[in-house]
Write an enzyme that holds these catalytic residues in place. Sequence first.
Site, PDB file in Angstrom:
ATOM      1  N   GLU A 139       1.031  -1.230   0.129  1.00  0.00           N
ATOM      2  CA  GLU A 139       0.156  -0.102  -0.114  1.00  0.00           C
ATOM      3  C   GLU A 139       0.970   1.345   0.042  1.00  0.00           C
ATOM      4  OE1 GLU A 139      -3.040  -0.274  -0.703  1.00  0.00           O
ATOM      5  OE2 GLU A 139      -3.075  -2.470  -0.334  1.00  0.00           O
ATOM      6  N   GLU A 213      -1.037  -2.730  -9.673  1.00  0.00           N
ATOM      7  CA  GLU A 213      -0.529  -3.785  -8.678  1.00  0.00           C
ATOM      8  C   GLU A 213       0.585  -4.527  -8.867  1.00  0.00           C
ATOM      9  OE1 GLU A 213      -2.565  -4.103  -6.159  1.00  0.00           O
ATOM     10  OE2 GLU A 213      -3.834  -2.567  -6.998  1.00  0.00           O
TER      11      GLU A 213
END
EC number: 3.4.24.-
Length: 294
Positions: A139, A213
Amino acid sequence: MKWTRDFGLTMRMVLTSFLLLIVYLIFLGVLAALGFPFEFLLLVAAGMAFLQFFFSDKLVLWSTGTRLIEEDEYPELHRMVESLAARADLPKPKIGIMASPVPNAFATGRSPSNAVVAVTDSIMRVLNREELEAVLAHELAHVKNRDMLTLTMASFISMLAYLIMQNWIFMGLFGNRDSQNNGMGALVLVYIVSIVVWIVSTLLTRALSRYREFSADRGSAEMTDNPRALISALQKISGRMDYIPAEKKREVEGANAFFIIPALSGNTLMELFSTHPPLEKRVAALEELAAGTR
């Protein structure tokens, strides 16, 4: 740590933004040609862009029920995030907890200085310390790459098209007299154009989302020097999804673009517009990193 800048992600963000701008201008041009007041279109567009830029992070927190927590509530979680942020040369972000049986994590915010990293309460029970650290690093990699703002702003065009799709008859009332005299023909054309714009813009943003991602996975591996911990975490989270009731996953599906693993209930179109690459490909890429070949 030495941070490897992902030029592939940067170029994709620039290209996606450019293509979406073209789609956006074409969309506005078609609406203006059909008689909708250009001033009204610009006002709506500017208002939505302003709200997205300054309040998108608050909207994500509000929609997911995420609560910002103080250090004395979850001291270990705060220490973990603080250590990782220092390693990545980032200011310590705010930390949030989302009450949900769906184990997951996400980051939001328009810049590193106002970023929020959040986890669900269930993920801390599912993962061990190394796995949780790898997820938090993933994150923070989003924060470091500054891809959160790009994704948020890129999704604006598809949101605008979707809004017009839902309110196309109402929008017809704002056209000039000529457009109103054209009747349902013009409204049907607006609806069709909105659908096309929504599909194109959604596909573009999903393509960017899938690549980011991979980039965040690589960033996590660099930050922790432990890609196998992220592999284990991804597999645990994905495996746990099969045991979560569909209605619980449906409650959080709106935030799937931000989650580390999407929560899909199996009853929506979200599978067709996947925000994430297949787990197998992410694991394979991380395995190569672990083997020192990438």
